[in-house]
Design an enzyme around this catalytic site. Structure first.
Site, PDB file in Angstrom:
ATOM      1  N   LYS A 138       0.866  -1.179   0.000  1.00  0.00           N
ATOM      2  CA  LYS A 138       0.000   0.000   0.000  1.00  0.00           C
ATOM      3  C   LYS A 138       0.902   1.228   0.000  1.00  0.00           C
ATOM      4  CE  LYS A 138      -3.406   2.965   1.109  1.00  0.00           C
ATOM      5  NZ  LYS A 138      -3.972   3.085   2.437  1.00  0.00           N
ATOM      6  N   ASP A 168     -12.965   1.744   3.346  1.00  0.00           N
ATOM      7  CA  ASP A 168     -12.158   2.434   4.367  1.00  0.00           C
ATOM      8  C   ASP A 168     -12.720   2.212   5.772  1.00  0.00           C
ATOM      9  OD1 ASP A 168      -9.775   3.695   4.869  1.00  0.00           O
ATOM     10  OD2 ASP A 168     -10.367   5.663   4.118  1.00  0.00           O
TER      11      ASP A 168
HETATM   12 ZN   LIG Z   1      -7.690   3.747   4.065  1.00  0.00          ZN
END
Ligand SMILES: [Zn+2]
Length: 428
Positions: free
Chosen positions: A206, A339
């Site tokens: 990420k 998220d």
């Molecule tokens: Zn995130």
């Protein structure tokens, strides 16, 4: 001798994470997520390893010897859902300065709690994109060992980012000499960081390509990693068999990330027509977390988010939703990511209604959270559909998700790998 112990350990783990016996589930209706067909009275049969061996009309189903099918004849079955953007080791209460008081071991405990909530909400697989201290690796391994309840996890470990960027921590003044463990500036340092996170257990990488909403002192629209840095990261990650997910709100960062070869753009808020065209050309998945805007604006201040974060969200939230609709209608590939952690875990399915409100049909939204997400994660033949050879990851709801996608917010039955996690439909 070492090999002997390895075999013993494997047998032990295997017996804990898989059902002891083969079995079957009888579904009143079953949604074929590929075709969108709603099939009446289907039976899904799985083996002792928790893999599907047949799916078809109940009248012709061959049950394993001695097995009786779990009766879900009043319900609609779907494959287990997939969220490609979660933060299981974080809660909305840990924002802003409150986050500094949370230790890494404490985050791991939070992760165990949220893994259970997420699975019981019907999400049998998640991709966790960013956690401190490899707490996500620990939660994943605890789940795989059968020690705690949770979804299948693909994890990134600490996210990579520039000094002072969204993936650094800018809350403390310089005398504390603090930086996040994923900070790496320059192509070679970034390459070395990819090697490091892979060494400690990351399934994917990420990165923070642009600024963000919940960080201090940066702007969501401005670039952070350069094209050159992202190229180095992608080349190193792909060489090591890892995909790359790029946090990118900003128009330029989205394009740089796609051109550098990243596999998914996270947030995608300020994507323009050229960015959408590039995503289509490169086959890049776009992930739009369009539910949590409401949560940030309504609850963010109470949850300790910085005032500047609320202001940033006000500017970007509506644009992100409009760009989601435009990207979808333009034919870009979209995967379901929320998220979670910015809003409470277990509410992941609330995003389906937002996706429908902003231009998708319920089937499109369900495909984003099943076959598309499975493809992005790299397990298209294991998760995201009820088909032979896939894990018996199956959920059931009352009602028809194709006419009312909100039924996915109250999942009644969850099975992971042939093991029942919850069953609210069982005769009481
Ligand atoms: Zn995130």
């Amino acid at each position: 001798m070492r090999h002997f112990f390895a075999v013993l350990v494997c047998v032990f783990l295997f017996s804990r994470v898989t059902p002891a016996a083969p079995g079957a589930v009888r579904c009143g209706k079953l949604l074929d997520v590929r075709s969108g067909q709603m099939l009446p009275d289907q039976t899904v049969v799985f083996d002792a390893a928790g893999a599907i061996t047949s799916v078809g009309p109940s009248a012709s189903a061959k049950l394993p010897a001695g097995a009786t099918a779990i009766d879900l004849s009043n319900a609609t079955c779907l494959p287990g859902l997939i969220d490609v953007h979660t933060h299981l080791t974080g809660d909305p209460t840990g924002n802003g300065y409150a986050s500094l008081g949370i230790s890494i071991p404490r985050e791991a405990v939070t992760g165990a709690k949220n893994a259970r909530l997420t699975l019981r909400a019907g999400f049998t697989t998640v991709r966790n994109v960013g956690a401190s201290g490899y707490t996500d690796v620990a939660v994943r391994d605890g789940i795989d060992a059968g020690e705690i309840e949770g979804p299948r996890m693909r994890v990134s470990g600490p996210p990579l980012g520039i000094t002072g960027g969204h993936c650094d921590n800018n809350l403390l003044p310089s005398e504390f000499h603090y930086k996040e463990e994923g900070v790496a500036d320059g192509p070679w340092a970034a390459r070395a960081k990819v090697r490091e996170v892979v060494k400690y257990g990351a399934d994917l990488i990420k990165i923070c390509a642009s600024g963000g909403v919940l960080s201090k002192g940066d702007l969501p629209g401005t670039p952070q990693y350069t094209f050159e840095e992202m190229q180095a990261i992608v080349e190193e990650a792909h060489k090591l068999g890892r995909k790359v997910a790029a946090h990118a709100h900003g128009t330029q960062s989205i394009k740089d990330a796609i051109r550098a070869g990243i596999d998914s753009v996270e947030h995608s808020s300020l994507i323009d027509d050229e960015g959408i065209a590039l995503a289509k050309q490169h086959g890049t998945y776009l992930v739009f977390d369009i539910y949590n805007d409401d949560y940030i604006l309504q609850e963010g201040a109470k949850a300790g988010m910085l005032p500047e974060s609320i202001e940033k969200e006000k500017k970007i939230g509506r644009q992100q939703r409009e760009n989601f609709r435009h990207a979808f209608q333009s034919g870009a590939k979209i995967a379901f990511g929320t998220d979670a952690g910015v809003y409470p875990h277990g509410d992941n399915a609330k995003q389906f209604a937002k996706m429908v409100e902003w231009g998708m049909k319920p089937l499109d939204a369900i495909q984003a959270a099943t076959i598309n997400a499975a493809d992005l994660i790299g397990w298209p033949d294991k998760i995201g559909a009820l088909e032979n050879g896939h894990y018996a990851d199956l959920i059931a709801v009352s009602g028809d998700p194709l006419s009312d996608v909100r039924v996915l917010e109250s999942v009644k039955f969850v099975m992971k790998g042939g093991a029942v996690v919850r069953n609210d439909l069982a005769a009481k």
